[in-house]
Write an enzyme that holds these catalytic residues in place. Sequence first.
Site, PDB file in Angstrom:
ATOM      1  NE  ARG A   1     -27.292 -32.268 -63.005  1.00  0.00           N
ATOM      2  CZ  ARG A   1     -26.470 -32.211 -61.964  1.00  0.00           C
ATOM      3  NH1 ARG A   1     -26.959 -32.269 -60.737  1.00  0.00           N
ATOM      4  NH2 ARG A   1     -25.168 -32.120 -62.138  1.00  0.00           N
TER       5      ARG A   1
ATOM      6  CG  PHE B   1     -24.841 -34.994 -53.325  1.00  0.00           C
ATOM      7  CD1 PHE B   1     -24.611 -34.725 -54.674  1.00  0.00           C
ATOM      8  CD2 PHE B   1     -23.771 -34.944 -52.445  1.00  0.00           C
ATOM      9  CE1 PHE B   1     -23.341 -34.402 -55.118  1.00  0.00           C
ATOM     10  CE2 PHE B   1     -22.505 -34.628 -52.890  1.00  0.00           C
ATOM     11  CZ  PHE B   1     -22.295 -34.355 -54.228  1.00  0.00           C
TER      12      PHE B   1
ATOM     13  CE1 TYR C   1     -19.463 -27.756 -55.926  1.00  0.00           C
ATOM     14  CE2 TYR C   1     -18.210 -27.531 -53.895  1.00  0.00           C
ATOM     15  CZ  TYR C   1     -18.964 -28.298 -54.748  1.00  0.00           C
ATOM     16  OH  TYR C   1     -19.227 -29.597 -54.441  1.00  0.00           O
ATOM     17  CE  LYS C   2     -23.291 -28.607 -56.125  1.00  0.00           C
ATOM     18  NZ  LYS C   2     -23.822 -29.568 -55.148  1.00  0.00           N
TER      19      LYS C   2
ATOM     20  CG  ASP D   1     -27.146 -30.490 -48.804  1.00  0.00           C
ATOM     21  OD1 ASP D   1     -27.068 -29.428 -49.459  1.00  0.00           O
ATOM     22  OD2 ASP D   1     -26.255 -31.352 -48.820  1.00  0.00           O
TER      23      ASP D   1
HETATM   24  C1  LIG Z   1     -22.918 -30.412 -54.520  1.00  0.00           C
HETATM   25  C2  LIG Z   1     -23.477 -31.028 -53.296  1.00  0.00           C
HETATM   26  C3  LIG Z   1     -22.661 -31.291 -52.213  1.00  0.00           C
HETATM   27  C4  LIG Z   1     -21.194 -31.023 -52.328  1.00  0.00           C
HETATM   28  O1  LIG Z   1     -20.450 -31.543 -51.308  1.00  0.00           O
HETATM   29  P1  LIG Z   1     -18.875 -31.323 -51.279  1.00  0.00           P
HETATM   30  O2  LIG Z   1     -18.499 -31.665 -49.925  1.00  0.00           O
HETATM   31  O3  LIG Z   1     -18.610 -29.900 -51.662  1.00  0.00           O
HETATM   32  O4  LIG Z   1     -18.271 -32.228 -52.297  1.00  0.00           O
HETATM   33  C5  LIG Z   1     -23.251 -31.791 -51.058  1.00  0.00           C
HETATM   34  N1  LIG Z   1     -24.567 -32.050 -50.996  1.00  0.00           N
HETATM   35  C6  LIG Z   1     -25.386 -31.824 -52.052  1.00  0.00           C
HETATM   36  C7  LIG Z   1     -26.839 -32.118 -51.950  1.00  0.00           C
HETATM   37  C8  LIG Z   1     -24.857 -31.318 -53.231  1.00  0.00           C
HETATM   38  O5  LIG Z   1     -25.636 -31.117 -54.266  1.00  0.00           O
END
Ligand SMILES: *Cc1c(COP(=O)(O)O)cnc(C)c1O
Length: 423
Positions: free
Chosen positions: A384, A139, A235-236, A210
């Site tokens: 997905r 990511f 938020y996920k 993460d």
């Molecule tokens: C969704 C996600 C993020 C989100 O980061 P934000 O700071 O909320 O934009 C970070 N790392 C991973 C691996 C993600 O999937």
Amino acid sequence: MRVEPSATRTLLDRLVCERLDDAASTAALHALRARFAAGPAGMVHLDANSIGPMPAEVPARMQQVVDEGWRVLRRRGWNERDWLDQPRNLGAAIAHLIGARPQDVRVADTTSVNHYKLLRHALAVATPRRVVIVQREVFPSNRYAAEGLAHAGLAEMRVIDGVQDLPQALAGGDVAVVSLSLVDYRSSERLDMAGLTRLVQGHGARVLWDLSHAAGAVAIDLLGCNVDLAVGCGYKYLCGGPGAPAFLYVSPALQEAAWPAMCGWMGHADTFAFAPAHAPAAGMDRFLVGTPAVLANTAFAAAADIWRVVDPAALDARHRSLTDTLIRLLDEQCAGLGLELASPREHTHRGGHVAVRFEGAAPVAQALSARGVVVSARKPDALRLAAHPLTTRHVDLWDAVQALRQVLHSGEWQEPRFAAPAV
Ligand SMILES: *Cc1c(COP(=O)(O)O)cnc(C)c1O
């Protein structure tokens, strides 16, 4: 897709999917579905990996905090409401889902910011080691954070193509911290947290996991795996609401081993003393920086109250039942239509969503959306499908896969109206 031989040899049908929703092993969690707001009629949301469903209490709670908190109480809200305690309370409510003690988790800031904060914390406790290892296909934020640290002269970045490169990348004994995504955001491949944590620590380095595509979907055991540091998205699957604050975890042994990377008044030992000099708070509180996002935390609190009663093993079992069913439906209903399963078949190697490879993933996602099935695509070819263990039903998966089959079979996805890019 290749049809996997099944023990019973009978194909799943809609009725069997309905029965799976009533099965004793998953029914207890299925009942919590009533605590979430129903989406628009006829819509199937398979995008919990982007934004989880909304708890039914959110609108009333938001109304109350705006009206009684902001309009009436104003600054007294800080004294008369739990606003200052939210980062602690929210962290405590979700801690069991990630296998942590309640006092070791806080909810604040974003995943990107927390990732940066904890990378720097790991560097601070590892001096003179200054190498940060990141994955190449990760990511973007996670890699950018390491690049930023290197650019500022605060670290040296080492990029690996995959965890198979770790032994060699660690061999020099100069690594401070390895940043790993537990789940790949495209393929949903889940790494071996216990084994990789041991490997990294065996070379005297720390590991920062993460958990964004796993927390709230599958059971995670931070303490059992002796994890040093972790962050994850609110938020996920955790259903904290659009742009919800993220969580962060630091192992008890490392919490007070250094000053935090970012010092702010909310991380001071005595916030309201307004002391001229910084004194980091004890434990996890030192990782807080500024004023809590009260409105966002209020929405998150509605989800947190649901999470408090969720048994992680039951969550994991229901997630497994849903995603195994989804893969079987894709096998059986979409055979020969050009899809290729991108996610591992074994549940312990899979994260929140199920991904398939298809050249036209982006237009297929749009054609599905026009049919009321919300999924997402990621470049170059990942489609997905992300069920939520607390709200998605097995019959929803049946309906979604039927729509997918029709979209592919008819060639509808190739219509020009589905060609424009979408998020
Ligand atoms: C969704 C996600 C993020 C989100 O980061 P934000 O700071 O909320 O934009 C970070 N790392 C991973 C691996 C993600 O999937």
